[in-house]
Design an enzyme around this catalytic site. Structure first.
Site, PDB file in Angstrom:
ATOM      1  N   ARG A 166      67.398   2.677  34.067  1.00  0.00           N
ATOM      2  CA  ARG A 166      66.954   3.201  32.765  1.00  0.00           C
ATOM      3  C   ARG A 166      66.410   4.604  33.001  1.00  0.00           C
ATOM      4  NH1 ARG A 166      63.252   0.164  28.424  1.00  0.00           N
ATOM      5  NH2 ARG A 166      65.296  -0.764  28.056  1.00  0.00           N
ATOM      6  N   THR A 219      63.526  -5.632  29.305  1.00  0.00           N
ATOM      7  CA  THR A 219      64.767  -5.390  30.045  1.00  0.00           C
ATOM      8  C   THR A 219      64.522  -5.560  31.542  1.00  0.00           C
ATOM      9  OG1 THR A 219      65.440  -3.875  28.305  1.00  0.00           O
ATOM     10  CG2 THR A 219      66.665  -3.747  30.365  1.00  0.00           C
TER      11      THR A 219
HETATM   12  C1  NCD Z   1      64.756  -0.918  23.333  1.00  0.00           C
HETATM   13  C2  NCD Z   1      65.073   0.285  24.189  1.00  0.00           C
HETATM   14  O1  NCD Z   1      64.471   0.469  25.259  1.00  0.00           O
HETATM   15  O2  NCD Z   1      65.965   1.003  23.791  1.00  0.00           O
HETATM   16  N1  NCD Z   1      63.944  -1.852  23.970  1.00  0.00           N
HETATM   17  C3  NCD Z   1      64.564  -2.887  24.651  1.00  0.00           C
HETATM   18  O3  NCD Z   1      65.203  -2.668  25.654  1.00  0.00           O
HETATM   19  N2  NCD Z   1      64.468  -4.118  24.127  1.00  0.00           N
HETATM   20  C4  NCD Z   1      64.286  -0.602  21.966  1.00  0.00           C
HETATM   21  C5  NCD Z   1      63.147   0.344  21.775  1.00  0.00           C
HETATM   22  O4  NCD Z   1      62.529   0.836  22.720  1.00  0.00           O
HETATM   23  O5  NCD Z   1      62.841   0.611  20.604  1.00  0.00           O
END
Ligand code: NCD
Length: 303
Positions: free
Chosen positions: A101, A52
């Site tokens: 995030r 991401t």
């Molecule tokens: C996901 C997340 O961070 O929610 N990863 C991502 O962004 N591709 C999935 C995960 O961590 O399992």
């Protein structure tokens, strides 16, 4: 699409989704096609990330803009006790949009209340991850179209934020959603309620076998170890919902196996060599899709 912030997949109409995916298609295969923007994107990742964060970073740069990155929690003033509200207020003064995030559900919504620049939720605890959903939908559209589909979603449906966002967004399309998980990790009540309210076709299963032969897409997820209050509970469940190439013998030839990644051991490496494996392509789609989203949200194509 005219949202100031992107916090939840619930905000996205079918028209919003299609405008992002159509615009993404213009960058796919030619990510150098942007190059004219001068915006700065602030990256605020309070939890680990590879795809991401890196794909937002490269997407902004491919568009011609640049990024400023808070770095890890350990190396930032968060370590000194700074609040989320203060951090985002400061970084909003350095950047034209923020990608956040955070381990707490609701963090992106809260952050958006303190700043004037767009906030994009890149995962808030076990809540939502709407930009993952856009790249998931792009990938599904490429392999199977977006209507008249049966999609299976397997694994940690309780804590998996990619699942919550995808399930909500799929209600815009003619899709039957099959949820496969142990009873203890079924979809949260709030998501089930939203799906019910939107009239979505939903079935829940504890085993994959019965439903696998009818699926167009199987979306596998990691058990979200970091969200389990009790490590023993995690250990009991881990490893139960796992597929390998032999599992897929009964699947349709054109089944597409997806995963937001990272995988731990829920998809055996022998699946990578099968025609079903779509997860690496899915991860690559993060760049054109995030280019398209940024371009639209920052006032470019599609506005
Ligand atoms: C996901 C997340 O961070 O929610 N990863 C991502 O962004 N591709 C999935 C995960 O961590 O399992």
């Amino acid at each position: 699409m005219r949202h100031d912030h992107l916090i939840s997949a619930r905000q996205l109409s079918r028209a919003d989704i299609e405008s992002v995916l159509d615009h993404a298609a213009t960058f796919d295969g030619d990510v150098t096609g942007g190059g004219r923007r001068e915006d700065v994107l602030g990256l605020l990742f309070f939890e680990p990330s590879t795809r991401t964060k890196m794909s937002f970073d490269t997407a902004m740069k491919r568009l011609g803009g640049s990024t400023v990155d808070m770095g890890t929690v350990e190396s930032s003033s968060v370590k000194k006790g700074e609040s989320l509200a203060d951090t985002v207020r400061v970084v909003a003064g350095y950047a034209d949009a923020l990608v956040l995030r955070h381990p707490s559900e609701g963090a992106a919504k809260l952050a958006s209340e303190f700043v004037d620049v767009p906030v994009i939720n890149a995962g808030d605890g076990a809540g939502q991850h709407p930009t993952q959903t856009l790249l998931d939908l792009y990938t599904i559209r490429e392999s199977a179209g977006l209507d008249d589909l049966s999609i299976g979603v397997m694994g940690d449906l309780k804590y998996g934020r990619t699942v919550h966002s995808l399930a909500e967004a799929l209600t815009n399309f003619d899709v039957t959603q099959h949820f496969v998980s142990p009873e203890s990790l079924r979809l949260p009540r709030s998501v089930r309620y939203d799906l019910h309210e939107s009239g979505a076709e939903v079935r829940e299963h504890t085993e994959l076998d019965g439903v696998l032969p009818e699926l167009d897409v199987l979306y596998v997820t990691r058990i979200q170890r970091e969200r389990f209050p009790d490590e023993n509970e995690y250990r009991q469940i881990a490893g139960e919902y796992r597929i390998d190439a032999a599992t897929l013998d009964v699947a349709r030839d054109d089944l597409s196996v997806m995963h937001p990644l990272p995988r731990v051991d829920e998809i055996a490496p022998d699946v990578d060599e099968t025609r079903h494996a779509t997860y690496f392509e899915q991860a690559h789609n993060g760049v054109p899709v995030r280019m398209a989203l940024l371009d639209i949200m920052l006032g470019g194509e599609g506005r």
